[in-house]
Design a protein around this motif. Structure first.
Motif, PDB file in Angstrom:
ATOM      1  N   VAL A 137     -39.280  10.647 -53.250  1.00  0.00           N
ATOM      2  CA  VAL A 137     -39.004   9.187 -53.834  1.00  0.00           C
ATOM      3  C   VAL A 137     -39.478   8.958 -54.795  1.00  0.00           C
ATOM      4  O   VAL A 137     -38.938   7.564 -55.847  1.00  0.00           O
ATOM      5  CB  VAL A 137     -40.723   8.348 -53.232  1.00  0.00           C
ATOM      6  CG1 VAL A 137     -40.637   7.727 -53.473  1.00  0.00           C
ATOM      7  CG2 VAL A 137     -40.805   8.181 -51.747  1.00  0.00           C
ATOM      8  N   LEU A 169     -36.021   8.430 -56.728  1.00  0.00           N
ATOM      9  CA  LEU A 169     -35.607   7.251 -55.741  1.00  0.00           C
ATOM     10  C   LEU A 169     -35.982   6.050 -56.770  1.00  0.00           C
ATOM     11  O   LEU A 169     -35.260   5.498 -57.351  1.00  0.00           O
ATOM     12  CB  LEU A 169     -36.296   6.932 -54.745  1.00  0.00           C
ATOM     13  CG  LEU A 169     -35.655   5.379 -54.279  1.00  0.00           C
ATOM     14  CD1 LEU A 169     -33.992   5.563 -54.165  1.00  0.00           C
ATOM     15  CD2 LEU A 169     -36.485   5.579 -52.704  1.00  0.00           C
ATOM     16  N   LEU A 178     -33.155   4.108 -59.512  1.00  0.00           N
ATOM     17  CA  LEU A 178     -33.255   2.756 -59.323  1.00  0.00           C
ATOM     18  C   LEU A 178     -33.472   2.696 -60.520  1.00  0.00           C
ATOM     19  O   LEU A 178     -33.215   1.486 -61.288  1.00  0.00           O
ATOM     20  CB  LEU A 178     -34.283   2.355 -58.204  1.00  0.00           C
ATOM     21  CG  LEU A 178     -34.549   1.031 -58.011  1.00  0.00           C
ATOM     22  CD1 LEU A 178     -33.060   0.087 -57.679  1.00  0.00           C
ATOM     23  CD2 LEU A 178     -35.813   0.365 -57.462  1.00  0.00           C
ATOM     24  N   TRP A 216     -26.717   4.350 -58.808  1.00  0.00           N
ATOM     25  CA  TRP A 216     -26.874   3.096 -58.141  1.00  0.00           C
ATOM     26  C   TRP A 216     -26.020   4.479 -56.681  1.00  0.00           C
ATOM     27  O   TRP A 216     -26.860   4.124 -55.732  1.00  0.00           O
ATOM     28  CB  TRP A 216     -25.801   2.418 -57.696  1.00  0.00           C
ATOM     29  CG  TRP A 216     -26.438   1.179 -59.066  1.00  0.00           C
ATOM     30  CD1 TRP A 216     -25.896   0.454 -59.564  1.00  0.00           C
ATOM     31  CD2 TRP A 216     -27.744   0.835 -58.153  1.00  0.00           C
ATOM     32  NE1 TRP A 216     -27.060  -0.758 -59.765  1.00  0.00           N
ATOM     33  CE2 TRP A 216     -27.563  -0.573 -59.353  1.00  0.00           C
ATOM     34  CE3 TRP A 216     -28.433   0.581 -57.237  1.00  0.00           C
ATOM     35  CZ2 TRP A 216     -29.047  -1.482 -59.061  1.00  0.00           C
ATOM     36  CZ3 TRP A 216     -29.307  -0.377 -57.253  1.00  0.00           C
ATOM     37  CH2 TRP A 216     -30.089  -1.432 -58.342  1.00  0.00           C
ATOM     38  N   VAL A 264     -29.449   6.672 -55.923  1.00  0.00           N
ATOM     39  CA  VAL A 264     -30.007   5.641 -54.366  1.00  0.00           C
ATOM     40  C   VAL A 264     -30.222   5.112 -53.626  1.00  0.00           C
ATOM     41  O   VAL A 264     -30.935   5.775 -52.896  1.00  0.00           O
ATOM     42  CB  VAL A 264     -30.103   4.556 -55.414  1.00  0.00           C
ATOM     43  CG1 VAL A 264     -30.571   3.058 -54.287  1.00  0.00           C
ATOM     44  CG2 VAL A 264     -30.366   4.192 -56.832  1.00  0.00           C
ATOM     45  N   GLY A 265     -28.981   5.252 -53.150  1.00  0.00           N
ATOM     46  CA  GLY A 265     -28.694   4.865 -51.281  1.00  0.00           C
ATOM     47  C   GLY A 265     -28.855   6.468 -51.145  1.00  0.00           C
ATOM     48  O   GLY A 265     -29.829   6.580 -49.669  1.00  0.00           O
ATOM     49  N   ALA A 313     -32.538   7.507 -50.742  1.00  0.00           N
ATOM     50  CA  ALA A 313     -33.218   6.497 -49.407  1.00  0.00           C
ATOM     51  C   ALA A 313     -33.165   7.113 -48.282  1.00  0.00           C
ATOM     52  O   ALA A 313     -34.390   7.151 -47.929  1.00  0.00           O
ATOM     53  CB  ALA A 313     -32.587   5.480 -50.087  1.00  0.00           C
ATOM     54  N   ALA A 314     -31.987   7.232 -48.359  1.00  0.00           N
ATOM     55  CA  ALA A 314     -31.436   8.006 -46.840  1.00  0.00           C
ATOM     56  C   ALA A 314     -32.433   9.422 -45.874  1.00  0.00           C
ATOM     57  O   ALA A 314     -32.256   9.763 -45.404  1.00  0.00           O
ATOM     58  CB  ALA A 314     -30.266   8.143 -46.426  1.00  0.00           C
ATOM     59  N   THR A 315     -32.490  10.323 -47.809  1.00  0.00           N
ATOM     60  CA  THR A 315     -32.826  11.667 -47.199  1.00  0.00           C
ATOM     61  C   THR A 315     -34.090  11.508 -47.121  1.00  0.00           C
ATOM     62  O   THR A 315     -35.146  12.071 -46.497  1.00  0.00           O
ATOM     63  CB  THR A 315     -32.934  12.369 -48.729  1.00  0.00           C
ATOM     64  OG1 THR A 315     -31.257  12.508 -48.721  1.00  0.00           O
ATOM     65  CG2 THR A 315     -33.047  13.793 -48.631  1.00  0.00           C
ATOM     66  N   VAL A 316     -34.856  10.576 -47.947  1.00  0.00           N
ATOM     67  CA  VAL A 316     -36.340  10.266 -47.704  1.00  0.00           C
ATOM     68  C   VAL A 316     -36.529   9.487 -46.114  1.00  0.00           C
ATOM     69  O   VAL A 316     -37.608  10.292 -45.626  1.00  0.00           O
ATOM     70  CB  VAL A 316     -37.267   8.619 -48.790  1.00  0.00           C
ATOM     71  CG1 VAL A 316     -37.867   8.770 -47.938  1.00  0.00           C
ATOM     72  CG2 VAL A 316     -36.437   9.721 -50.257  1.00  0.00           C
ATOM     73  N   VAL A 317     -36.066   9.029 -45.648  1.00  0.00           N
ATOM     74  CA  VAL A 317     -36.192   8.676 -44.371  1.00  0.00           C
ATOM     75  C   VAL A 317     -36.036   9.886 -43.192  1.00  0.00           C
ATOM     76  O   VAL A 317     -37.091   9.953 -42.294  1.00  0.00           O
ATOM     77  CB  VAL A 317     -35.537   7.641 -43.721  1.00  0.00           C
ATOM     78  CG1 VAL A 317     -35.283   6.673 -42.465  1.00  0.00           C
ATOM     79  CG2 VAL A 317     -35.838   6.491 -44.699  1.00  0.00           C
TER      80      VAL A 317
END
Length: 477
Positions: free
Chosen positions: A81, A84, A88, A165, A168-169, A172-176
């Motif tokens: 996080v 990320l 950002l 950027w 970032v994508g 973010a997917a890795t965190v989920v």
């Protein structure tokens, strides 16, 4: 854990560690673009790299220990996080100051390496650990190569902000996925975080790495550089004393003194010096106009493509190391990797007049990096208690970084110590630099040969597990 979950867990760890490794090198080729876009000076722009280096050096061992104590998954998600948020912020940065702060935040991601190794050791079957660590090391090594190769096309086709950027994508997917599928390890170290040890460790690392990275601008004999080196020596001595007396040290010095650990760390320091210097100076050599008497006048994209053999070789040899380690042992792989690095630098010292020679050197050095990364991680993980995995692998990664700073600084002295009237270095500066890197990689191979030999069979935790398994058949009989 089901095998499918193991594979998904590995994918999450590899993605996070690979993105962080890529961020290390992704911005370097684009620094002139960043300097122009944000209306700053060259010396200020270099802080984009320096801030990242210092932050990663401080947070890697500290958060590795936090993971050992507080839970590796929890710490891993928090670090992801944070990365990320750093990406950002960097993508939106309106000024060079904000971008430098964003790079400090991104540097927290250095802890992804020791946390990932710890999760693999805790959660994977014993027979899978060595191969998984080798594969993860291959991804980490290749990530730096991806950054060098991809930076030029991304900046040319889009904009330098897309260097952040895109991560970032991905992050973010890795965190989920990490929240859903990475298990929390039941293994925890006992004790508490030594904040005095963490403060002293951070202080001496900054005092050492800051002058190494900035001495080219400040001058090696400047009062600022000399004062920081002196402070680093004093703070290092205080840190050693504090850790030796602490009941719950941040880094257990008894573990660091184990023969397999200190010899591997010495090899990491020396090989890191050669590796990071090659990454730093070979693209510049390729981009030098041929009017200087050497170089090929390549652009950022073309020089990145010349590094492509290194990227492919790093990944292939890293994966191959996992297959070879049970047969030949991690010690032999580390010595071979360092020797390949020395061979590549020796070749470069004598032959650097054609682009195919640069490609051959890149490929050879890539083979060495893949073998060395995988074997170093396996040697450290296999030599320390499970509750010390995060801190020990964090220090190993840190020593590679420290070695890289030293190697880059020494090579810079040789390359830029004497300049042509045009302001470009003489060819002899690069030749002397490559010769120095040859010696450093040879010294790393020598240190690898000092690593105590152990059975090349994989069972990292087999020794403590044997007493509970051996008596079990008796009641059955």
């Amino acid at each position: 854990m089901p095998r499918t979950s193991t594979r998904l867990t590995f994918a999450v760890l590899a993605t996070g560690a690979g993105v962080f490794s890529m961020l290390q090198s992704l911005i370097a080729p684009a620094l002139p673009t960043v300097q122009h876009a944000l209306h700053t000076s060259q010396s200020t722009a270099t802080w984009v790299m320096t801030a990242y280096l210092l932050s990663a050096s401080v947070f890697t061992p500290i958060l590795g220990r936090v993971g050992d104590l507080a839970g590796k998954k929890r710490t891993l998600v928090a670090v992801l996080v944070t990365v990320l948020a750093g990406c950002l912020l960097a993508a939106l940065a309106p000024s060079i100051g904000v971008l430098i702060v964003a790079r400090v935040v991104q540097g927290v991601g250095g802890a992804l390496f020791p946390l990932s190794f710890g999760i693999i050791r805790d959660e994977f079957a014993a027979a899978e650990v060595a191969g998984s660590i080798s594969n993860l090391s291959a991804v980490i090594a290749a990530g730096g190569g991806v950054g060098m190769v991809a930076a030029g096309p991304i900046v040319s086709a889009l904009d330098y902000r897309w260097l952040f950027w895109i991560p970032v994508g991905i992050v973010a997917a890795t965190v989920v996925i990490a929240l859903r599928y990475v298990p929390e390890s039941p293994k925890r170290a006992q004790g508490r975080i030594s904040w005095s040890g963490a403060a002293l460790l951070s202080a001496w690392l900054v005092a050492l790495l800051l002058p190494l990275s900035q001495a080219g601008h400040w001058g090696w004999g400047s009062p600022k550089v000399l004062a920081l080196f002196t402070a680093a020596a004093v703070l290092f001595a205080l840190w050693l004393t504090s850790e030796a007396r602490s009941r719950s040290p941040l880094i257990d010095l008894r573990v660091m003194r184990q023969p397999a650990v200190w010899t591997t760390n010495t090899a990491a320091l020396l090989f890191g010096a050669g590796m990071y210097a090659i990454w730093s100076f070979l693209p510049g050599f390729v981009q030098t106009p041929s009017a200087a008497g050497y170089g090929f006048g390549a652009g950022v994209t073309a020089s990145g493509l010349l590094m492509l053999p290194m990227l492919v070789a790093m990944f292939v040899s890293g994966v191959l190391a996992g297959r070879l380690e049970p047969r030949v042992g991690a010690k032999a792989l580390l010595a071979t990797g360092a020797a390949l690095g020395a061979l590549a630098c020796g070749f470069l010292t004598l032959w650097h007049d054609a682009q195919w020679q640069i490609a051959v050197v890149a490929g050879l050095f890539g083979l060495g990096i893949g073998l060395a990364f995988a074997s170093m991680a396996n040697l450290v993980v296999g030599s320390v208690p499970p509750e010390q995995t995060g801190a020990a692998t964090g220090m190993n990664a840190n020593l590679r970084t420290i070695g890289g700073s030293i190697g880059a600084a020494l090579t810079s002295v040789l390359v830029t110590g004497r300049l042509q009237p045009s302001g470009l270095p003489y060819a002899s500066g690069y030749t002397h630099g490559w010769a120095l890197l040859t010696l450093l990689c040879l010294a790393a191979a020598g240190a690898a040969l000092l690593v105590p030999a152990r059975r090349p069979a994989h069972a990292l935790d087999a020794v403590p597990a044997e007493p509970t398994r051996t008596p079990a058949p008796a009641p059955v009989r």
